[in-house]
Design a protein around this motif. Structure first.
Motif, PDB file in Angstrom:
ATOM      1  N   VAL A 140      13.953  -8.462  -9.784  1.00 32.66           N
ATOM      2  CA  VAL A 140      14.038  -7.586  -8.641  1.00 32.66           C
ATOM      3  C   VAL A 140      14.740  -8.140  -7.436  1.00 32.66           C
ATOM      4  O   VAL A 140      14.397  -9.416  -7.201  1.00 32.66           O
ATOM      5  CB  VAL A 140      12.489  -7.384  -8.565  1.00 32.66           C
ATOM      6  N   LEU A 141      15.701  -7.734  -6.834  1.00 35.48           N
ATOM      7  CA  LEU A 141      16.610  -8.296  -5.755  1.00 35.48           C
ATOM      8  C   LEU A 141      15.936  -7.769  -4.434  1.00 35.48           C
ATOM      9  O   LEU A 141      15.818  -8.627  -3.559  1.00 35.48           O
ATOM     10  CB  LEU A 141      17.886  -7.752  -6.019  1.00 35.48           C
ATOM     11  N   GLU A 142      15.456  -6.853  -4.245  1.00 36.53           N
ATOM     12  CA  GLU A 142      15.208  -6.243  -3.070  1.00 36.53           C
ATOM     13  C   GLU A 142      13.816  -5.455  -3.293  1.00 36.53           C
ATOM     14  O   GLU A 142      13.534  -4.847  -4.160  1.00 36.53           O
ATOM     15  CB  GLU A 142      15.855  -5.063  -2.265  1.00 36.53           C
ATOM     16  N   THR A 143      12.734  -5.724  -2.146  1.00 36.50           N
ATOM     17  CA  THR A 143      11.442  -4.948  -2.127  1.00 36.50           C
ATOM     18  C   THR A 143      11.623  -4.386  -1.008  1.00 36.50           C
ATOM     19  O   THR A 143      11.700  -5.195   0.195  1.00 36.50           O
ATOM     20  CB  THR A 143      10.106  -5.763  -2.423  1.00 36.50           C
ATOM     21  N   GLY A 144      11.253  -3.013  -0.560  1.00 33.42           N
ATOM     22  CA  GLY A 144      11.236  -2.353   0.640  1.00 33.42           C
ATOM     23  C   GLY A 144       9.901  -1.983   1.161  1.00 33.42           C
ATOM     24  O   GLY A 144       9.116  -1.375   0.311  1.00 33.42           O
ATOM     25  N   LEU A 145       9.521  -2.241   2.217  1.00 36.52           N
ATOM     26  CA  LEU A 145       8.244  -1.478   2.881  1.00 36.52           C
ATOM     27  C   LEU A 145       8.742  -0.724   4.091  1.00 36.52           C
ATOM     28  O   LEU A 145       9.781  -0.905   4.900  1.00 36.52           O
ATOM     29  CB  LEU A 145       7.256  -2.562   3.364  1.00 36.52           C
ATOM     30  N   TYR A 146       7.922   0.424   4.397  1.00 30.39           N
ATOM     31  CA  TYR A 146       8.386   1.036   5.492  1.00 30.39           C
ATOM     32  C   TYR A 146       7.243   0.978   6.563  1.00 30.39           C
ATOM     33  O   TYR A 146       5.865   1.021   6.243  1.00 30.39           O
ATOM     34  CB  TYR A 146       8.226   2.461   5.254  1.00 30.39           C
ATOM     35  N   VAL A 147       7.525   0.629   7.740  1.00 29.74           N
ATOM     36  CA  VAL A 147       6.669   0.267   8.742  1.00 29.74           C
ATOM     37  C   VAL A 147       6.829   1.413   9.909  1.00 29.74           C
ATOM     38  O   VAL A 147       7.657   1.766  10.286  1.00 29.74           O
ATOM     39  CB  VAL A 147       6.835  -1.124   9.336  1.00 29.74           C
ATOM     40  N   GLY A 207       9.273   6.093   2.689  1.00 31.62           N
ATOM     41  CA  GLY A 207       8.304   6.065   1.930  1.00 31.62           C
ATOM     42  C   GLY A 207       7.003   6.226   2.983  1.00 31.62           C
ATOM     43  O   GLY A 207       6.948   5.816   4.195  1.00 31.62           O
ATOM     44  N   HIS A 208       5.830   6.576   2.359  1.00 25.44           N
ATOM     45  CA  HIS A 208       4.611   6.545   3.105  1.00 25.44           C
ATOM     46  C   HIS A 208       3.378   6.007   2.262  1.00 25.44           C
ATOM     47  O   HIS A 208       3.504   5.863   1.089  1.00 25.44           O
ATOM     48  CB  HIS A 208       4.251   8.086   3.452  1.00 25.44           C
ATOM     49  N   GLY A 209       2.519   5.558   3.096  1.00 25.74           N
ATOM     50  CA  GLY A 209       1.101   5.006   2.428  1.00 25.74           C
ATOM     51  C   GLY A 209       1.391   3.408   2.374  1.00 25.74           C
ATOM     52  O   GLY A 209       2.269   2.845   2.223  1.00 25.74           O
ATOM     53  N   PRO A 210       0.104   2.880   2.036  1.00 30.86           N
ATOM     54  CA  PRO A 210       0.068   1.672   1.927  1.00 30.86           C
ATOM     55  C   PRO A 210       0.716   1.148   0.453  1.00 30.86           C
ATOM     56  O   PRO A 210       0.087   1.739  -0.486  1.00 30.86           O
ATOM     57  CB  PRO A 210      -1.398   1.129   1.942  1.00 30.86           C
ATOM     58  N   ARG A 214      -3.780  -7.725   4.343  1.00 29.68           N
ATOM     59  CA  ARG A 214      -3.047  -6.616   4.728  1.00 29.68           C
ATOM     60  C   ARG A 214      -2.167  -7.004   5.935  1.00 29.68           C
ATOM     61  O   ARG A 214      -2.282  -7.827   6.817  1.00 29.68           O
ATOM     62  CB  ARG A 214      -3.990  -5.654   5.256  1.00 29.68           C
ATOM     63  N   ASP A 215      -0.772  -6.339   5.943  1.00 26.60           N
ATOM     64  CA  ASP A 215      -0.009  -6.467   7.068  1.00 26.60           C
ATOM     65  C   ASP A 215      -0.346  -5.428   8.072  1.00 26.60           C
ATOM     66  O   ASP A 215      -1.211  -4.707   8.003  1.00 26.60           O
ATOM     67  CB  ASP A 215       1.618  -6.358   6.634  1.00 26.60           C
ATOM     68  N   PRO A 216       0.248  -5.580   9.329  1.00 32.40           N
ATOM     69  CA  PRO A 216      -0.175  -4.512  10.238  1.00 32.40           C
ATOM     70  C   PRO A 216      -0.118  -3.020  10.049  1.00 32.40           C
ATOM     71  O   PRO A 216      -0.868  -2.173  10.635  1.00 32.40           O
ATOM     72  CB  PRO A 216       0.838  -4.856  11.419  1.00 32.40           C
ATOM     73  N   ASP A 217       0.661  -2.709   8.835  1.00 30.40           N
ATOM     74  CA  ASP A 217       0.889  -1.349   8.691  1.00 30.40           C
ATOM     75  C   ASP A 217      -0.216  -1.027   7.433  1.00 30.40           C
ATOM     76  O   ASP A 217      -0.046  -0.029   6.742  1.00 30.40           O
ATOM     77  CB  ASP A 217       2.237  -1.016   8.216  1.00 30.40           C
ATOM     78  N   GLY A 218      -0.903  -1.889   6.782  1.00 29.57           N
ATOM     79  CA  GLY A 218      -2.025  -1.567   5.922  1.00 29.57           C
ATOM     80  C   GLY A 218      -1.332  -1.982   4.513  1.00 29.57           C
ATOM     81  O   GLY A 218      -2.337  -1.797   3.459  1.00 29.57           O
ATOM     82  N   HIS A 219      -0.039  -2.459   4.224  1.00 26.67           N
ATOM     83  CA  HIS A 219       0.503  -2.699   2.998  1.00 26.67           C
ATOM     84  C   HIS A 219      -0.410  -4.012   2.660  1.00 26.67           C
ATOM     85  O   HIS A 219      -0.814  -4.824   3.497  1.00 26.67           O
ATOM     86  CB  HIS A 219       1.775  -3.062   3.011  1.00 26.67           C
TER      87      HIS A 219
END
Length: 143
Positions: A13-20, A80-83, A125-130
């Motif tokens: 896995v090269l990249e993991t993306g989170l939406y904040v 993306g949406h949601g934790p 959790r991070d500040p966005d709930g992830h």
């Protein structure tokens, strides 16, 4: 019926993306609490070195819906949406240091799991709930 041809190999896995929702707030957490250093950033995203051959991407939610054309090609739009959940690998023996560091940063550990293979994980959790997991070797057969 003939078996389907095997897929070409995957190296990892090269990249993991989170939406904040707030990129400066997220960057403060990932840089200040987790100690990650940005490789490249702009108003829409930030890319962090997350270990050998691994990149953690933070995208400002909604800012990457449109395709981006660059000299080398086009990156399709995404969002993306949601934790979400992801895990970062940490060295064996560093769990207690991470517990103390997170407490000092005011980050509550939600759970600690000791795995049958000898590894252990911390969840917070991070500040966005992830849901962030820090995991020592022994969690998976390949780690």
């Amino acid at each position: 019926m003939a078996p389907a041809p095997a897929a070409p190999p995957i190296s990892g896995v090269l990249e993991t993306g989170l939406y904040v929702d707030d990129l400066p707030r997220a960057r403060a957490f990932y840089e200040g609490v987790l100690g990650l250093r940005p490789m490249i950033a702009d108003h829409r995203f930030c890319a962090y070195d997350a270990g050998p051959g691994s990149v953690l991407l933070l995208f400002l939610r909604g800012a990457t819906l449109e395709a981006v054309t660059m000299p080398g090609g086009t990156i399709p739009g995404h969002d993306g949406h949601g934790p979400l959940h992801y895990a970062l690998a940490i060295p064996a023996g560093s769990l207690d240091a991470w517990i103390a560091h997170l407490a000092g940063q005011g980050v509550a550990v939600e759970s600690r799991v000791n795995w049958k293979g000898g590894g252990a994980s911390l969840y917070f959790r991070d500040p966005d709930g992830h849901l962030v997991e820090l995991a020592t070797p022994g969690l998976w057969a390949n780690y």
